[in-house]
Design a protein around this motif. Sequence first.
Motif: not given
Length: 443
Positions: A109, A111, A192, A196, A199, A202, A204, A390, A393-394, A397, A400
């Motif tokens: 992913l 971003i 988003l 996440g 994925a 991630a 950023g 980010i 979604v951290s 995943v 990240a």
Amino acid sequence: MFTARCAALLAFPIAAAAVPAAAQLSPAEQRIPAAVEAETETVEDFLEEIVNVNSGSLNVEGVRRVGQMVREAFEPLGFTAEWIDMAETGRAGHLVLTHEGSGEGKRMLLIGHLDTVFEPDSPFQRYELDPDDPNRAIGPGVADDKGGIAVLLSALSAMKAAGTLAPADIKIVLTGDEERPGSPLDVARRDLIEAGRWADVALGFEGLSVDADGLEYGTIARRSSTSWTLTTTGRQAHSSGVFSDASGYGAIYEMVRILDDWRSDVREGNLTFNVGVMGGGTTAEIDDRGLAISSSGKTNVIAQTAVARGGLRTLTPEQDADVRAKMQAIVALNLPGTDAELVFSDDGYPAMAPKEANRALLGELNEVSRDLGLPELGEWDPARRGAADISFVSEYVDAALAGMATDGGNSHAPGEYVLLDSITRQAKRMAVLMSRLALQPRD
């Protein structure tokens, strides 16, 4: 236009660039540096084009137009595009680009964001090269975050040319309201977060962190950002009775007590709680946006109401919960004749908490840098960066990493600039890293 020029470039085979003797680049990866360099002018032209279209967060048509320009640039690389309309949040929407690969490697992913802080009424509107430094491009959003989009485009184009993009499973989410998120936030970041959950990794693509000595850093953690409102009340009475059992201390003394106790008793590492605006008196009211307080009072009247609003930044969910409990406990210790209420906003950015997998991913990137003959990146202090998309979604995943875009400065101010050679440097790093992630089996 970018697409025609890019297609022409990709029609020619890319020779392997010279790399250090100790480098461990695969034959395909060895083609990436030259592929990046071959399209430098094309990518810089594209950056100029999108910077010259105003896409302030509230400029719905401008954000959509930039989204369409980006879409037209990425579709020739094999990405399918979807525009997610966000009229219900009062914003333009988000662009989601998807590349279907082998289905076997790490799902990535990527971003960034389409919007800038510069609305159409800003006098800062055009892209230009610094006449004293042709490596410095100046313009609204040129670093934050249109330079990040340029790094993405350069890296993925080089992967396409080198033959490493085909197996890669990638989603790119470019939000249209990062600088001024729409509300409610759970709707504004719904798509988003969904990406996440899909994925494994991630990345950023906002600005690279660089210190005063020019050393570059990656970001493995970012603090949260939320707001709070504190309201205190007292007994309105003649000031001659202040501090007495009958009249009490008043709302302003109660407000000061709480804020000073927070300052002295709650402070700890990676935690800040700023007081942004405050007012008190016989009356005190905060506006609907939480930006202005109107208050009135007299010197001989004990204050009946006080209001303060500020921000809270924490590094982990555990720290956040602990700090909120400590703040509320202090609020509850009222001075005589007073009361207080502390309310935290629901619309805040979560923390991108540090974890070893993030640090390991930075280690993989540093291996890439060594193989390319580029400097390694240090680990940036999370207290020195703000919140970012980010962070949403951290937690979903495996790993990240943020701050993967350009070196620049003066963000959010007239004179914002990007160093153009950092686009090339970062594109090389990210193209090789993503090429390797695409071949790593999913856990």
